[in-house]
Scaffold this motif. Structure first.
Motif, PDB file in Angstrom:
ATOM      1  N   THR A 149     -27.287   9.462 -54.143  1.00 36.87           N
ATOM      2  CA  THR A 149     -28.310   9.848 -53.327  1.00 36.87           C
ATOM      3  C   THR A 149     -29.342  10.828 -53.965  1.00 36.87           C
ATOM      4  O   THR A 149     -30.365  10.706 -53.711  1.00 36.87           O
ATOM      5  N   THR A 150     -28.828  11.735 -54.708  1.00 43.84           N
ATOM      6  CA  THR A 150     -29.611  12.714 -55.303  1.00 43.84           C
ATOM      7  C   THR A 150     -30.381  12.018 -56.368  1.00 43.84           C
ATOM      8  O   THR A 150     -31.617  12.389 -56.551  1.00 43.84           O
ATOM      9  N   LEU A 151     -29.932  11.121 -57.189  1.00 40.78           N
ATOM     10  CA  LEU A 151     -30.589  10.373 -58.342  1.00 40.78           C
ATOM     11  C   LEU A 151     -31.621   9.493 -57.637  1.00 40.78           C
ATOM     12  O   LEU A 151     -32.655   9.324 -57.949  1.00 40.78           O
ATOM     13  N   LEU A 152     -31.321   8.752 -56.601  1.00 38.77           N
ATOM     14  CA  LEU A 152     -32.401   7.967 -55.980  1.00 38.77           C
ATOM     15  C   LEU A 152     -33.472   8.818 -55.613  1.00 38.77           C
ATOM     16  O   LEU A 152     -34.520   8.476 -55.456  1.00 38.77           O
ATOM     17  N   GLY A 153     -33.276  10.098 -54.970  1.00 34.83           N
ATOM     18  CA  GLY A 153     -34.357  11.030 -54.416  1.00 34.83           C
ATOM     19  C   GLY A 153     -35.218  11.306 -55.568  1.00 34.83           C
ATOM     20  O   GLY A 153     -36.399  11.445 -55.429  1.00 34.83           O
ATOM     21  N   GLN A 154     -34.459  11.615 -56.736  1.00 40.20           N
ATOM     22  CA  GLN A 154     -35.431  11.976 -57.966  1.00 40.20           C
ATOM     23  C   GLN A 154     -36.233  10.731 -58.326  1.00 40.20           C
ATOM     24  O   GLN A 154     -37.414  11.008 -59.081  1.00 40.20           O
ATOM     25  N   TRP A 155     -35.948   9.587 -58.050  1.00 39.79           N
ATOM     26  CA  TRP A 155     -36.796   8.485 -58.406  1.00 39.79           C
ATOM     27  C   TRP A 155     -37.640   7.973 -57.092  1.00 39.79           C
ATOM     28  O   TRP A 155     -38.397   6.921 -57.214  1.00 39.79           O
ATOM     29  N   GLY A 156     -37.784   8.801 -56.229  1.00 44.24           N
ATOM     30  CA  GLY A 156     -38.834   8.516 -55.224  1.00 44.24           C
ATOM     31  C   GLY A 156     -38.206   7.944 -53.977  1.00 44.24           C
ATOM     32  O   GLY A 156     -39.011   7.514 -53.124  1.00 44.24           O
ATOM     33  N   ILE A 157     -36.979   7.685 -53.903  1.00 41.52           N
ATOM     34  CA  ILE A 157     -36.419   6.797 -52.915  1.00 41.52           C
ATOM     35  C   ILE A 157     -35.975   7.998 -51.934  1.00 41.52           C
ATOM     36  O   ILE A 157     -34.689   8.377 -52.034  1.00 41.52           O
ATOM     37  N   GLN A 158     -36.440   8.167 -50.787  1.00 49.32           N
ATOM     38  CA  GLN A 158     -36.090   9.292 -49.917  1.00 49.32           C
ATOM     39  C   GLN A 158     -35.326   8.681 -48.801  1.00 49.32           C
ATOM     40  O   GLN A 158     -35.266   7.433 -48.460  1.00 49.32           O
ATOM     41  N   ASP A 159     -34.393   9.573 -47.953  1.00 48.70           N
ATOM     42  CA  ASP A 159     -33.807   9.241 -46.994  1.00 48.70           C
ATOM     43  C   ASP A 159     -32.831   8.060 -46.958  1.00 48.70           C
ATOM     44  O   ASP A 159     -32.724   7.282 -46.032  1.00 48.70           O
ATOM     45  N   PHE A 160     -32.176   7.844 -48.323  1.00 44.21           N
ATOM     46  CA  PHE A 160     -31.283   7.009 -48.255  1.00 44.21           C
ATOM     47  C   PHE A 160     -29.894   7.359 -48.221  1.00 44.21           C
ATOM     48  O   PHE A 160     -29.453   8.372 -48.993  1.00 44.21           O
ATOM     49  N   ASN A 161     -29.114   7.103 -47.196  1.00 43.49           N
ATOM     50  CA  ASN A 161     -27.707   7.580 -46.794  1.00 43.49           C
ATOM     51  C   ASN A 161     -26.896   6.207 -46.413  1.00 43.49           C
ATOM     52  O   ASN A 161     -26.886   5.857 -45.072  1.00 43.49           O
ATOM     53  N   LEU A 162     -26.386   5.761 -47.276  1.00 43.69           N
ATOM     54  CA  LEU A 162     -25.465   4.452 -47.122  1.00 43.69           C
ATOM     55  C   LEU A 162     -24.501   4.587 -45.878  1.00 43.69           C
ATOM     56  O   LEU A 162     -24.096   3.684 -45.237  1.00 43.69           O
ATOM     57  N   LEU A 163     -23.862   6.048 -45.984  1.00 43.39           N
ATOM     58  CA  LEU A 163     -22.871   6.140 -45.222  1.00 43.39           C
ATOM     59  C   LEU A 163     -22.967   6.265 -43.923  1.00 43.39           C
ATOM     60  O   LEU A 163     -22.271   6.008 -42.604  1.00 43.39           O
TER      61      LEU A 163
ATOM     62  N   TYR B 209     -17.822   9.182 -50.520  1.00 42.88           N
ATOM     63  CA  TYR B 209     -18.563  10.431 -49.972  1.00 42.88           C
ATOM     64  C   TYR B 209     -19.082  11.321 -50.924  1.00 42.88           C
ATOM     65  O   TYR B 209     -20.254  11.692 -50.716  1.00 42.88           O
ATOM     66  N   LEU B 210     -18.571  11.150 -52.004  1.00 44.68           N
ATOM     67  CA  LEU B 210     -19.047  12.271 -53.294  1.00 44.68           C
ATOM     68  C   LEU B 210     -20.562  11.394 -53.680  1.00 44.68           C
ATOM     69  O   LEU B 210     -21.344  12.273 -54.285  1.00 44.68           O
ATOM     70  N   MET B 211     -20.430  10.064 -53.816  1.00 44.10           N
ATOM     71  CA  MET B 211     -21.390   9.195 -54.530  1.00 44.10           C
ATOM     72  C   MET B 211     -22.555   9.171 -53.205  1.00 44.10           C
ATOM     73  O   MET B 211     -23.770   9.276 -53.848  1.00 44.10           O
ATOM     74  N   PHE B 212     -22.343   8.698 -52.245  1.00 39.48           N
ATOM     75  CA  PHE B 212     -23.405   8.435 -51.139  1.00 39.48           C
ATOM     76  C   PHE B 212     -23.581   9.223 -49.967  1.00 39.48           C
ATOM     77  O   PHE B 212     -24.305   8.899 -49.098  1.00 39.48           O
ATOM     78  N   SER B 213     -23.139  10.671 -49.898  1.00 36.49           N
ATOM     79  CA  SER B 213     -23.479  11.492 -48.972  1.00 36.49           C
ATOM     80  C   SER B 213     -24.745  11.887 -49.096  1.00 36.49           C
ATOM     81  O   SER B 213     -25.407  11.653 -50.072  1.00 36.49           O
ATOM     82  N   SER B 214     -25.284  12.763 -48.116  1.00 37.27           N
ATOM     83  CA  SER B 214     -26.807  13.177 -48.253  1.00 37.27           C
ATOM     84  C   SER B 214     -26.874  14.353 -49.544  1.00 37.27           C
ATOM     85  O   SER B 214     -28.143  14.216 -50.106  1.00 37.27           O
ATOM     86  N   ASN B 215     -25.831  14.782 -50.196  1.00 31.55           N
ATOM     87  CA  ASN B 215     -25.836  15.601 -51.530  1.00 31.55           C
ATOM     88  C   ASN B 215     -25.156  14.909 -52.569  1.00 31.55           C
ATOM     89  O   ASN B 215     -24.873  15.463 -53.328  1.00 31.55           O
ATOM     90  N   GLY B 216     -24.801  13.443 -52.408  1.00 32.56           N
ATOM     91  CA  GLY B 216     -24.072  12.786 -53.281  1.00 32.56           C
ATOM     92  C   GLY B 216     -24.896  12.460 -54.441  1.00 32.56           C
ATOM     93  O   GLY B 216     -26.103  12.612 -54.594  1.00 32.56           O
ATOM     94  N   GLY B 217     -23.907  12.050 -55.651  1.00 38.87           N
ATOM     95  CA  GLY B 217     -24.599  11.788 -57.013  1.00 38.87           C
ATOM     96  C   GLY B 217     -25.549  10.838 -56.951  1.00 38.87           C
ATOM     97  O   GLY B 217     -26.666  10.889 -57.511  1.00 38.87           O
TER      98      GLY B 217
END
Length: 317
Positions: free
Chosen positions: A157-171, A147-155
């Motif tokens: 998910t945030t890192l992937l968002g900075q790389w241009g991968i949006q709307d990624f939520n594995l959970l 949950y800490l890694m892959f939630s909407s505000n997880g580490g």
């Protein structure tokens, strides 16, 4: 020999057997004391609760108890057949179990062979320690990490968002939820699962490897013709046990990771029994489903044991 002499001989034989039993029990009393806690555990927590199976044939009322609840025969089993939710949760259970058998069951075999091929003992011990460690983490801890890694505000998910991968939520992604469960299981239990396979590999005679080398076999040929055949009986026994639990995919793990968006693919038989039996109070119906699950498990383990005996010449029993 007349009838009286025959009766006397049988009585003497029975008395001798009783004396021999108590003599053996006295001689091995410390061994039985060591086994006693395990025997009591199975009697108290496995066999005595089986008496409650009768509520599958009752309209069980906790106030009235088992003895006074009305009998309804096969009513709950017929409701099970007509229940629309059962095919969905059964399908989810079988799909996740299939993933676990194909990936999570086979991965410890590959990992054990890879560890066994490491020549330096200090490196082998270090790798074993590292891969064992996740086993000692509880599922709530692992769920918290994910949950800490892959939630909407997880580490992640945030890192992937900075790389241009949006709307990624594995959970909350139904397409990847089952695979995530299996990868969690592989990460947590594969190292621990290698223990039995490594022990089986150590029991293989080194002379077989030497003979393979003399015949010109390389490392991969030695693995294929020596290591894997040496593991075959162990694999068959563990596979038989796994098939007996094909409808058990891990309640705690699924329950902790389940949410509304993935329930359509993640709600399995165990979580359905929890929500139906304990939350909704339909104890008799949930017991009927659990009884059917136990019967199917028995049929699968009996059948797979027969196949194992036919293929390998030996089975669990």
């Amino acid at each position: 020999m007349n009838g009286q002499e025959l009766l006397a001989l049988n009585a003497d034989s029975a008395a001798t057997k009783r004396t021999g039993f108590w003599r053996t029990l006295k001689r091995e009393r410390y061994l039985w004391l060591m086994v006693l806690p395990g025997i009591l555990y199975f009697i108290i927590y496995k066999y005595i609760p089986m008496l409650g199976i009768v509520i599958a044939f009752q309209d069980y009322n906790p106030v009235r108890g088992i003895l006074n609840s009305p009998w309804v025969g096969l009513k709950h089993f017929s409701n099970l057949i007509t229940n629309d939710a059962i095919p969905r949760v059964m399908w989810n259970t079988l799909v996740i179990s299939f993933y676990q058998i194909v990936l999570a069951f086979s991965f410890p075999i590959v990992l054990a062979i890879m560890i066994n091929e490491v020549s330096r003992s200090w490196l082998k011990r270090s790798i074993q320690t590292i891969v064992y460690l996740p086993h000692f983490l509880s599922w709530p801890v692992i769920a918290g990490i994910f949950y800490l890694m892959f939630s909407s505000n997880g580490g992640v998910t945030t890192l992937l968002g900075q790389w241009g991968i949006q709307d990624f939520n594995l959970l909350s992604d139904p397409d990847h939820f089952r695979l995530m469960l299996v990868l969690q299981l592989i990460w947590k239990e594969s190292g621990w699962g290698t223990i039995i396979y490594l022990a089986a590999l150590l029991s293989i005679s080194p002379e077989l490897y030497e003979a393979a080398k003399m015949d010109g076999a390389g490392r991969f040929r030695q693995i294929w013709h020596v290591s894997l055949p040496g593991l075959r009986s162990t694999i068959m026994i563990l596979f038989t046990l796994r098939l007996g639990n094909v409808l058990d995919v891990g309640f705690e793990q699924v329950f902790l990771m389940l949410n509304a968006r993935v329930s359509v693919v993640g709600d399995v038989l165990e979580t359905y029994l929890y929500s139906t039996g304990l939350v909704s109070g339909k104890f008799s119906f949930a017991t009927a489903v659990g009884l059917l699950k136990g019967v199917l498990g028995f049929v699968l383990i009996y059948g797979s044991n027969k196949v194992a005996r036919r293929i390998n010449g030996r089975g669990l029993y």
